[in-house]
Design a protein around this motif. Structure first.
Motif, PDB file in Angstrom:
ATOM      1  N   GLN A 435       0.847  -1.200   0.000  1.00  0.00           N
ATOM      2  CA  GLN A 435       0.000   0.000   0.000  1.00  0.00           C
ATOM      3  C   GLN A 435       0.876   1.241   0.000  1.00  0.00           C
ATOM      4  O   GLN A 435       1.812   1.345   0.798  1.00  0.00           O
ATOM      5  CB  GLN A 435      -0.914  -0.003   1.232  1.00  0.00           C
ATOM      6  N   PRO A 436       0.615   2.206  -0.897  1.00  0.00           N
ATOM      7  CA  PRO A 436       1.388   3.452  -0.883  1.00  0.00           C
ATOM      8  C   PRO A 436       1.042   4.290   0.339  1.00  0.00           C
ATOM      9  O   PRO A 436      -0.079   4.245   0.848  1.00  0.00           O
ATOM     10  CB  PRO A 436       0.958   4.148  -2.179  1.00  0.00           C
ATOM     11  N   TYR A 437       2.038   5.060   0.800  1.00  0.00           N
ATOM     12  CA  TYR A 437       1.814   5.909   1.963  1.00  0.00           C
ATOM     13  C   TYR A 437       2.655   7.175   1.823  1.00  0.00           C
ATOM     14  O   TYR A 437       3.540   7.270   0.968  1.00  0.00           O
ATOM     15  CB  TYR A 437       2.146   5.158   3.257  1.00  0.00           C
ATOM     16  N   ASP A 438       2.372   8.148   2.686  1.00  0.00           N
ATOM     17  CA  ASP A 438       3.051   9.434   2.653  1.00  0.00           C
ATOM     18  C   ASP A 438       4.382   9.312   3.406  1.00  0.00           C
ATOM     19  O   ASP A 438       4.429   9.359   4.645  1.00  0.00           O
ATOM     20  CB  ASP A 438       2.166  10.504   3.300  1.00  0.00           C
ATOM     21  N   VAL A 439       5.466   9.158   2.658  1.00  0.00           N
ATOM     22  CA  VAL A 439       6.777   8.933   3.266  1.00  0.00           C
ATOM     23  C   VAL A 439       7.238  10.163   4.040  1.00  0.00           C
ATOM     24  O   VAL A 439       7.757  10.046   5.162  1.00  0.00           O
ATOM     25  CB  VAL A 439       7.807   8.551   2.183  1.00  0.00           C
ATOM     26  N   ASP A 440       7.073  11.354   3.468  1.00  0.00           N
ATOM     27  CA  ASP A 440       7.528  12.575   4.133  1.00  0.00           C
ATOM     28  C   ASP A 440       6.847  12.759   5.484  1.00  0.00           C
ATOM     29  O   ASP A 440       7.493  13.096   6.485  1.00  0.00           O
ATOM     30  CB  ASP A 440       7.268  13.794   3.245  1.00  0.00           C
ATOM     31  N   LEU A 441       5.527  12.547   5.507  1.00  0.00           N
ATOM     32  CA  LEU A 441       4.792  12.692   6.769  1.00  0.00           C
ATOM     33  C   LEU A 441       5.299  11.696   7.798  1.00  0.00           C
ATOM     34  O   LEU A 441       5.495  12.046   8.975  1.00  0.00           O
ATOM     35  CB  LEU A 441       3.290  12.495   6.525  1.00  0.00           C
ATOM     36  N   TYR A 442       5.532  10.471   7.367  1.00  0.00           N
ATOM     37  CA  TYR A 442       6.016   9.450   8.298  1.00  0.00           C
ATOM     38  C   TYR A 442       7.385   9.815   8.861  1.00  0.00           C
ATOM     39  O   TYR A 442       7.629   9.688  10.069  1.00  0.00           O
ATOM     40  CB  TYR A 442       6.069   8.090   7.592  1.00  0.00           C
ATOM     41  N   GLN A 443       8.279  10.307   7.996  1.00  0.00           N
ATOM     42  CA  GLN A 443       9.620  10.649   8.463  1.00  0.00           C
ATOM     43  C   GLN A 443       9.617  11.861   9.394  1.00  0.00           C
ATOM     44  O   GLN A 443      10.447  11.961  10.300  1.00  0.00           O
ATOM     45  CB  GLN A 443      10.541  10.898   7.267  1.00  0.00           C
ATOM     46  N   GLN A 444       8.666  12.760   9.170  1.00  0.00           N
ATOM     47  CA  GLN A 444       8.617  13.972   9.995  1.00  0.00           C
ATOM     48  C   GLN A 444       7.909  13.760  11.329  1.00  0.00           C
ATOM     49  O   GLN A 444       8.297  14.332  12.350  1.00  0.00           O
ATOM     50  CB  GLN A 444       7.914  15.090   9.215  1.00  0.00           C
ATOM     51  N   THR A 445       6.865  12.911  11.320  1.00  0.00           N
ATOM     52  CA  THR A 445       6.019  12.793  12.512  1.00  0.00           C
ATOM     53  C   THR A 445       5.906  11.376  13.057  1.00  0.00           C
ATOM     54  O   THR A 445       5.457  11.198  14.202  1.00  0.00           O
ATOM     55  CB  THR A 445       4.593  13.292  12.203  1.00  0.00           C
ATOM     56  N   GLY A 446       6.254  10.387  12.258  1.00  0.00           N
ATOM     57  CA  GLY A 446       6.041   9.004  12.665  1.00  0.00           C
ATOM     58  C   GLY A 446       4.623   8.521  12.427  1.00  0.00           C
ATOM     59  O   GLY A 446       4.296   7.358  12.723  1.00  0.00           O
ATOM     60  N   ASN A 447       3.774   9.374  11.881  1.00  0.00           N
ATOM     61  CA  ASN A 447       2.391   8.988  11.596  1.00  0.00           C
ATOM     62  C   ASN A 447       2.283   8.376  10.201  1.00  0.00           C
ATOM     63  O   ASN A 447       2.948   8.815   9.260  1.00  0.00           O
ATOM     64  CB  ASN A 447       1.461  10.205  11.686  1.00  0.00           C
ATOM     65  N   ILE A 448       1.416   7.377  10.073  1.00  0.00           N
ATOM     66  CA  ILE A 448       1.224   6.689   8.797  1.00  0.00           C
ATOM     67  C   ILE A 448      -0.069   7.168   8.172  1.00  0.00           C
ATOM     68  O   ILE A 448      -1.154   7.042   8.764  1.00  0.00           O
ATOM     69  CB  ILE A 448       1.197   5.161   8.983  1.00  0.00           C
TER      70      ILE A 448
END
Length: 511
Positions: A435-448
């Protein structure tokens, strides 16, 4: 140097016979040796490291649920003939330069026989020691029929030892496979595909530093390796003379970093009947088969209507995968030539069964534990790019301790630009989805935050696996039963340059 394609016949690795049978258990002795081998008609003999002095090593055949015992012996030289970076963990100057340990890739083995990367042993004339020179491993073969492979797994130098030639096939057979009437004997052909580069004197070329040299470190580990020639079973661009009939090919990507997207120049179908860990439920018809490093595919090709034709096994996978350079058709885009020029020796009575085996479907509801595991890239102390699992180094405390007999669901969140073939020792798993996900958001906040629907695996990936491609920008989910043994194991990326440079972690199976 430019070498002519398709001038050497495809060698078939010999099948090893036991040295003896002890209490009904086949006992083998396999010695790692430095030798020279002719890898192409126009090359001077090449120095290689081989099991029993052969590259690839001899094929070992076992029967399901029957124990096999192997004594692995190291009689290699004191110095490596490839560039060893002693800044890499495990390859420090305090350790012997030449170290080996054998891993049966895909084997469900006790931890003492798994080839733990730090359980290495060495030759018998080191100036420092003492060190073991042999290891005896037990392989219970608690698996259905499948094609495994054995290879070196010494921490810090796996990429060099496998590149030198330390790899071989290991087949497990069972009665169900024998009853399927698949092509067999001379019509079942193992194909170990690897890329290499050569110096003008015929020796193996392996870079001693990255494209951008690292100040103060030479030789230096490189991010990935891509050779400019393709070898199959230890020969550069070989050919295979065959009959107009069905053939079974056991495809293995044993390259350090290169992915392969296999196709046939005749545009005909592969009938894929198995993946890493054995037979699929039903055959899958495909015109292309993608394999990352360490993945396998069990395929049948029907040549019955091609008498007199010449067909090329081709590759179209970019390097690095998936966004690198497309292979050149005349070099890394070509793998093997089939010449359908032999008369039929006998009537082809083999079949491609409609149904192959029972395939239970593992539901994610079975999982008592779900782990989110990131695939990351950063820099090491020398400014070199380094890929990590969960942003951890090898020597950090172990955090994955699955419980024997439970089911676990592991989600790999790839934050890098590369696809990573992730291998988990001991277990076999099923791929649930990507499943595609927002990599930038995950790296910045840890949220998926997912950005698209879950994608079920293709039909040929719905069998048992031990290595899975985790694509960039995607969450790849796999599920498995923990076991059948407790102990210390590892999971890692099977791009060998990544694995050697910290993209590997231990885990412990507990009771």
């Amino acid at each position: 140097m430019k070498l002519r394609k398709f001038v050497d016949p495809l060698p078939i690795p010999s099948t090893l016979k036991p040295n003896t049978i002890l209490n009904g258990v086949p006992y083998y002795e396999v010695t790692m040796l430095q030798c020279v081998q002719q890898l192409h008609r126009d090359l001077s003999p090449t120095t290689i490291w081989g099991y029993n002095g052969m590259y690839p090593g001899p094929t070992i055949e076992a029967f399901s649920h029957h124990l096999t015992r192997v004594c692995w012996k190291n009689q290699l030289p004191r110095k490596h003939f490839l560039p060893v970076d002693k800044t890499v963990h495990g390859a420090e100057p305090s350790n012997p330069e030449v170290r080996t340990v054998v891993h049966l890739h895909g084997g469900a083995t006790p931890d003492y026989s798994d080839g733990y990367p730090e359980a290495w042993f060495t030759n018998n004339f080191q100036e420092v020691g003492p060190y073991f020179t042999t290891k005896i491993y037990d392989y219970p073969n608690l698996q259905p029929s499948t094609a495994l492979w054995y290879h070196d797994h010494a921490v810090g130098i796996t990429r060099l030892n496998i590149y030198a030639g330390l790899s071989g096939f290991y087949f497990i057979r069972d009665t169900q496979e024998q009853m399927l009437n698949l092509p067999k004997g001379n019509y079942e052909v193992p194909l170990m595909v690897q890329d290499r580069s050569f110096n003008t004197n015929g020796s193996l070329y392996y870079p001693c530093e990255p494209e951008i040299p690292v100040e103060g470190v030479c030789p230096s580990v490189i991010p990935e390796f891509f050779g400019d020639t393709i070898l199959v079973n230890g020969k550069v661009w070989p050919y295979l003379d065959i009959e107009p009939r069905r053939y079974r090919f056991r495809l293995l990507n044993a390259s350090n970093s290169r992915f392969y997207n296999f196709s046939l120049s005749s545009n005909q179908f592969f009938y894929q009947i198995g993946s890493d860990q054995g037979l699929l439920k039903q055959p899958v018809m495909l015109k292309e088969i993608l394999l990352g490093p360490a993945e396998r595919a069990d395929v049948i090709v029907d040549f019955s209507m091609q008498y007199g034709d010449t067909i090329i096994l081709q590759n179209s996978a970019p390097a690095p995968f998936p966004d690198g350079d497309v292979p050149e058709p005349e070099t890394t885009g070509s793998i093997l030539q089939f010449r359908i020029n032999r008369p039929l020796c006998s009537l082809d009575t083999s079949t491609i069964p409609y149904y192959l085996t029972h395939m239970p479907i593992l539901s994610e509801d079975l999982a008592s534990k779900t782990r989110q595991l990131s695939l990351d890239m950063t820099q090491d102390a020398y400014g070199r790019e380094i890929n990590l699992l969960n942003n951890k180094r090898w020597a950090e405390p172990i955090t994955e301790c699955p419980k024997l007999g439970t089911y676990e669901l592991w989600s790999f969140l790839n934050t890098t630009d590369d696809a990573h073939p992730i291998h988990i020792h001991l277990v076999r798993f099923q791929v649930l989805d990507r499943q595609p996900y927002d990599v930038d958001l995950y790296q910045q906040t840890g949220n998926i935050s997912t950005t698209g629907p879950k994608i079920t695996p293709p039909l040929n990936e719905r069998g048992w696996k031990d290595t899975v491609i985790a694509n960039p920008g995607e969450i790849t989910r796999v599920i498995f039963a923990v076991g059948p043994f407790t102990g210390l194991y590892v999971w890692h990326c099977h791009i060998l340059e990544h694995e050697d440079h910290e993209m590997m972690l231990p885990y412990i199976v507990i009771r």
